[in-house]
Write an enzyme that holds these catalytic residues in place. Sequence first.
Site, PDB file in Angstrom:
ATOM      1  CE  LYS A   1       8.138  -1.820  26.614  1.00  0.00           C
ATOM      2  NZ  LYS A   1       7.861  -3.793  26.917  1.00  0.00           N
TER       3      LYS A   1
ATOM      4  CG  HIS B   1      -0.922  -2.956  -0.566  1.00  0.00           C
ATOM      5  ND1 HIS B   1      -0.449  -3.946  -0.297  1.00  0.00           N
ATOM      6  CD2 HIS B   1      -2.080  -2.256  -0.227  1.00  0.00           C
ATOM      7  CE1 HIS B   1      -2.305  -4.372   0.379  1.00  0.00           C
ATOM      8  NE2 HIS B   1      -2.607  -3.302   0.544  1.00  0.00           N
TER       9      HIS B   1
ATOM     10  NE  ARG C   1      -0.952  -2.415   5.845  1.00  0.00           N
ATOM     11  CZ  ARG C   1      -2.055  -1.542   5.304  1.00  0.00           C
ATOM     12  NH1 ARG C   1      -3.322  -0.956   5.657  1.00  0.00           N
ATOM     13  NH2 ARG C   1      -2.491  -2.407   4.059  1.00  0.00           N
TER      14      ARG C   1
ATOM     15  NE  ARG D   1     -10.056  -2.194   3.155  1.00  0.00           N
ATOM     16  CZ  ARG D   1     -10.651  -1.700   4.398  1.00  0.00           C
ATOM     17  NH1 ARG D   1     -12.552  -2.022   4.335  1.00  0.00           N
ATOM     18  NH2 ARG D   1     -10.651  -0.485   5.295  1.00  0.00           N
ATOM     19  CB  THR D   2      -4.217  -6.093   4.427  1.00  0.00           C
ATOM     20  OG1 THR D   2      -4.034  -5.302   3.385  1.00  0.00           O
ATOM     21  CG2 THR D   2      -2.837  -6.883   3.458  1.00  0.00           C
TER      22      THR D   2
HETATM   23  N1   CP Z   1      -6.735  -1.614   1.120  1.00  0.00           N
HETATM   24  C1   CP Z   1      -6.563  -2.151   1.990  1.00  0.00           C
HETATM   25  O1   CP Z   1      -5.365  -2.281   2.516  1.00  0.00           O
HETATM   26  O2   CP Z   1      -7.022  -1.650   3.839  1.00  0.00           O
HETATM   27  P1   CP Z   1      -6.892  -1.779   4.586  1.00  0.00           P
HETATM   28  O3   CP Z   1      -5.890  -1.319   4.793  1.00  0.00           O
HETATM   29  O4   CP Z   1      -7.169  -2.356   5.605  1.00  0.00           O
HETATM   30  O5   CP Z   1      -5.697  -2.851   5.103  1.00  0.00           O
END
Ligand code: CP
Length: 366
Positions: free
Chosen positions: A130, A184, A153, A100-101
């Site tokens: 590496k 998040h 991320r 999603r993100t």
């Molecule tokens: N909710 C969320 O962060 O989903 P993803 O890990 O798929 O990005």
Amino acid sequence: MAKQEKELVSQDNAQGSEGLYAQALRAGLFQDRRVFVPLEARTQFFNESFISIDQIKSPQQIESLFEMADVLEEINQSGGVYSPLKDYFITELFWENSTRTSLSFEAAAKHLGAHVAVRDGMKVFSSATKGESLEDTIHAGYNVTDSDLIIVRHHKDNSSQRARGIAQQYGIPVINAGSGSKEHPTQALLDLYTIRRIIGRTDRLRVMMVGDLKNGRTNKSLAKLLAIMDPNVEIIFASPEQLRSPQDFIDDLTPKVGSLTETDDFASWLPHVDVVYMTRVQKERFKEDEQDLYEQIKDMFIFTPEHMAMMQEHAILMHPLPRVNEIAYAVDNDPRAAYFKQMRSGLYVRMALLHEILVGHQIVTV
Ligand code: CP
């Protein structure tokens, strides 16, 4: 011609035909009396990294972002073309997996006209294999793509602070797309936007978060955001004993909310809450010698149709997703199941955030 329109025309005359008025006309924004606020009225997100909910200064900052998301959705849904980021390059670096993100940031940037480079699976498919550090990777992310903004991320709690430290050297912002088990923040924004869209408010709420509250980051960011929106918010944390929220998090949050209850009995709260926020037990955060524990507790809280029947008519069931077993597929078609709507909220909220950080002016109705 409205006063604001005249002001924008005079700004455009100073800037050339590609100024704000021209952009607003192209997007059809004057048709329903919407205008851009002049550039001097910068949003609070403008040119800043966004790495933590702790950066939010006021509920108004969030309301303004959500109004922008509403407008961008309208433009998008009506087929309007609005490309304020056409001269921008955005780089996504994802060490941890995402559906999603990653996808919604990419789509959000492209809907606003930006060029985008996406690197998912960095743990496996980048020079991290590496031994390259996060810091050197951010140097690369900027220099290789001439990026205007980097979205990160990463599995480390302090990763976005570290990424911001490097990006600042180049004068570009960073967005935290999920860091370790602590934050998040863009998920919290889209979660709250979903609550506002469906329940109609962001205050006077009683919200229950359920599941792996120790390792989960979405629940922590959302709880902090709810406290900013309303210091009287009532929060219930329901989890197995082994997955309770960390004590330092509880100690920090307690004085900022109306009430905070910890329980291992989520069912008895179902008739009394506005929002149920289920979370996944995060297998990947259990150490090798904890896998037995994971097996023991992974299916302790499963939301079923019987649970849905206990909820109020106006209440909603949320989940940041991905889910494993914690919500039965049989409840997906109940109108109170909001988790697929959350994903669409992510597109518009992330469009609004990119707009506020990179463009910086707001759109208001006059
Ligand atoms: N909710 C969320 O962060 O989903 P993803 O890990 O798929 O990005």
